[in-house]
Enzyme design. Structure first.
Site, PDB file in Angstrom:
ATOM      1  N   GLY B  13       0.838  -1.213   0.000  1.00  0.00           N
ATOM      2  CA  GLY B  13       0.000   0.000   0.000  1.00  0.00           C
ATOM      3  C   GLY B  13       0.868   1.256   0.000  1.00  0.00           C
ATOM      4  N   VAL B  15       1.192   3.717   2.212  1.00  0.00           N
ATOM      5  CA  VAL B  15       1.936   3.930   3.460  1.00  0.00           C
ATOM      6  C   VAL B  15       2.906   2.771   3.713  1.00  0.00           C
ATOM      7  CG1 VAL B  15       1.708   4.132   5.972  1.00  0.00           C
ATOM      8  CG2 VAL B  15       0.168   5.417   4.476  1.00  0.00           C
ATOM      9  N   CYS B 129      -2.773  11.415  11.229  1.00  0.00           N
ATOM     10  CA  CYS B 129      -1.774  12.304  10.614  1.00  0.00           C
ATOM     11  C   CYS B 129      -1.910  13.764  11.051  1.00  0.00           C
ATOM     12  CB  CYS B 129      -1.874  12.222   9.098  1.00  0.00           C
ATOM     13  SG  CYS B 129      -3.557  12.349   8.452  1.00  0.00           S
ATOM     14  N   GLN B 156      -5.770  19.688   4.112  1.00  0.00           N
ATOM     15  CA  GLN B 156      -5.217  18.343   4.033  1.00  0.00           C
ATOM     16  C   GLN B 156      -5.118  17.800   2.608  1.00  0.00           C
ATOM     17  OE1 GLN B 156      -7.417  17.273   8.169  1.00  0.00           O
ATOM     18  NE2 GLN B 156      -6.411  15.531   7.235  1.00  0.00           N
ATOM     19  N   SER B 159      -3.548  12.422  -0.442  1.00  0.00           N
ATOM     20  CA  SER B 159      -2.853  11.146  -0.252  1.00  0.00           C
ATOM     21  C   SER B 159      -3.239  10.486   1.066  1.00  0.00           C
ATOM     22  CB  SER B 159      -1.340  11.332  -0.337  1.00  0.00           C
ATOM     23  OG  SER B 159      -0.925  12.404   0.464  1.00  0.00           O
ATOM     24  N   GLY B 160      -3.768  11.269   1.992  1.00  0.00           N
ATOM     25  CA  GLY B 160      -4.296  10.707   3.228  1.00  0.00           C
ATOM     26  C   GLY B 160      -5.411   9.717   2.978  1.00  0.00           C
ATOM     27  N   LYS B 213     -10.954  13.137  16.096  1.00  0.00           N
ATOM     28  CA  LYS B 213      -9.653  12.506  16.347  1.00  0.00           C
ATOM     29  C   LYS B 213      -8.663  13.528  16.884  1.00  0.00           C
ATOM     30  CE  LYS B 213      -9.909   8.986  12.665  1.00  0.00           C
ATOM     31  NZ  LYS B 213      -9.497   8.678  11.258  1.00  0.00           N
ATOM     32  N   ARG B 234     -10.324  19.207   3.236  1.00  0.00           N
ATOM     33  CA  ARG B 234      -9.500  18.591   2.193  1.00  0.00           C
ATOM     34  C   ARG B 234      -9.331  19.609   1.069  1.00  0.00           C
ATOM     35  NH1 ARG B 234      -7.152  13.861   3.180  1.00  0.00           N
ATOM     36  NH2 ARG B 234      -9.127  12.833   3.668  1.00  0.00           N
ATOM     37  N   HIS B 241       0.131  17.958   4.610  1.00  0.00           N
ATOM     38  CA  HIS B 241      -0.980  18.624   5.286  1.00  0.00           C
ATOM     39  C   HIS B 241      -0.487  19.959   5.845  1.00  0.00           C
ATOM     40  CE1 HIS B 241      -3.264  15.103   4.831  1.00  0.00           C
ATOM     41  NE2 HIS B 241      -3.334  14.659   6.077  1.00  0.00           N
ATOM     42  N   ASN B 314       2.207  14.138   5.205  1.00  0.00           N
ATOM     43  CA  ASN B 314       1.232  13.271   5.872  1.00  0.00           C
ATOM     44  C   ASN B 314       1.545  11.792   5.705  1.00  0.00           C
ATOM     45  OD1 ASN B 314       0.440  14.160   3.128  1.00  0.00           O
ATOM     46  ND2 ASN B 314      -1.163  12.620   3.362  1.00  0.00           N
TER      47      ASN B 314
END
Lengths: 338, 338
Positions: B13, B15, B129, B156, B159-160, B213, B234, B241, B314
């Protein structure tokens, strides 16, 4: 019914063109349009209400037969031309930053402080785009609950910097997609796929001019007691400024009441239905007259706190539309002399 | 010197790939790498420190010969696989949101709360992140002046949301430049040339999961007494970010002292020279390990107020890097059993 001879100074610029279009759709009785622009554009034609009008160079003597002059030619041109137009008898509504904070020059958003127009001496200033949409959204809440403090972060479109910036975003974006280098000219850094925490120049106190406009213009138009803490940021959007606004009120409030107020607030369109993923968006605000308000939610970190998201078309309510609305309000209040 | 057998779950993936790259450059003594992924990727090869390692399907029995398992396979996979890995004797560091707020599971940023690692029971959670970069920036100021309240608005990158979102921004952007319609699939609205005031789903209180969060993870890691008022947005940026942060301190502070603190703060790079138009930028943060801090300026609207602009990659400090740094810290503190 009286009709008005209207000049548009900078008629071929991005905002000037919008002024002519909005004027065309407005209820204002316009007997003649005089498009003025820089010398190289003289002779060009502008269409307005089924007639063509020839662009002339602006300068001395050009405002003698003008009742209302809408200016969108930048601060430098306005510094020289606005006093000329006023002395020749026109009422000037200026979209530049040149006169906004000058004593005796009303700075007006018709939904916020129309009464300031009564004291005009021929010159009225149109506020900065990011201030206009913020104050249209804040006015009904300030009347109801008295705003103590505003923390605002902006997400501003490139069209606020004019046609060259729109081109720059387009060209840089294509370059990045093609794997080429993005070249920055209008902005000090690439704007494509980036966020620039600088709009206009930096001042001694570490804030930018754009940020201090939001502070000073709020004080001049809404209330000098409101504390404003701004961060102005340019993002890769063509049109439509968004603002994340955090408010602290003097008085307790019910969220229900805020919704209620916005259902009837002039110039405001409430778009707030998270269940259906509905909130204000820059893309949806394009070419629309309203200030869009949404994501209304209590801020539990202070006693009387509220968070909100405010979006509007920076070229319309943020510039051309508000200028034309000032003209309409002047007519409605019978404040055009002669 | 002891060396470690490391597994990466979700190794192919976005990340996961970054985890392998960062692990490669780290000082961690890795005796073997075990890349795990979904079945269709089994058999593929991953290069690590001049050797190729074959991807296996993750599942029961795969963690018996593993000391440290870095997880980046999403919350659902983590819910099932992390307890299996722990029971088979691996120390799991999980990048998903699955365990972050679970009692007894340390949630750790090495620069902020490394001591929380001491009580781990085999499972450690990597924070969100946007929280990570905020808290790396806030920690030295909280230690010095005690933060009372934070108002934060985020900018942000896509890619998050993973590889599909990166593709979506790319495709929508090209469509708009070509005059075609932008098609939204990953996000509920077009992200190209737009700003979306929604990240993750909406909760009962009107805030999004992403926003809460930032509140809850700040309380768990830094201080439950800090009040946080978040807006998560976003924007059309691929990577990096940005955050506009407004702070209120308990104690008086000098701006000079803030600059001084950041010159020595772990994980922080100060970029703050408005005279030379230098401030943190998402594009400049790409592929960098630091949290960039700038636009430091006193907020005159409250007694002990500060505004700042914080940027970080991020995918690195916001995800893969922090996970690997937790592993390094565990080794340094001798907290890997067996």
């Amino acid at each position: 019914m009286r009709s008005y001879r209207v000049a548009v100074v900078g008629a071929l610029g991005a905002v000037g063109q919008q002024m002519v279009r909005i004027l065309e759709r407005s209820s204002l009785a316009v007997s003649s349009l005089k498009p003025l622009d820089i010398e190289e554009n003289a002779g060009k034609q502008v269409s307005f209400r089924d007639k063509m009008w020839t662009v002339e160079t602006s300068g001395k003597g050009k405002f003698i037969d003008v009742d209302i002059a809408l200016f969108s030619a930048g601060a430098e041109a306005s510094e020289i031309l606005a006093p000329i137009a006023v002395s020749e008898g026109a009422v000037v509504i200026d979209n530049s930053s040149q006169w906004r904070m000058t004593d005796g020059v009303p700075l007006v958003i018709p939904e916020v402080n129309p009464e300031a127009l009564r004291s005009h001496k021929g010159l009225i200033a149109n506020p900065n785009c990011s201030t206009i949409q913020m104050l249209v959204a804040l006015k009904p809440l300030h009347d109801a609950f008295t705003i103590k403090r505003v923390v605002v972060s902006t997400y501003q479109a490139v069209s606020g910097s004019g046609a060259a910036a729109i081109r720059e975003l387009r060209e840089q974006t294509q370059a990045v997609l093609d794997g080429r280098q993005a070249v920055a000219q209008v902005y000090p850094h690439p704007i494509a796929f980036n966020a620039l925490p600088q709009i206009d120049v930096f001042l001694e106190n570490g804030y930018t001019k754009e940020e201090m406009k939001m502070v000073n213009e709020t004080h001049k138009m809404l209330d000098p007691n409101i504390l404003v803490s701004p961060t102005a940021v340019r993002i890769p959007v063509f049109r439509g400024h968004s603002e994340s606004i955090n408010l602290e009120f003097e008085k307790p409030f019910e969220l229900e009441k805020v919704f209620e107020l916005y259902k009837h607030a002039p110039g405001v369109r409430l778009v707030d239905d998270p269940g259906h993923l509905a909130y204000p968006l820059a893309l949806d605000a394009e070419d629309r007259y309203e200030v869009f308000v949404g994501r209304l939610r209590r801020d539990p970190s202070i006693e009387n706190g509220l968070n909100m998201w405010v979006v509007s078309d920076n070229l319309l309510k943020g510039a051309a539309l508000n200028t034309v609305q000032i003209a309409e309000k002047l007519v409605e209040m019978d404040l055009i002399g002669r």
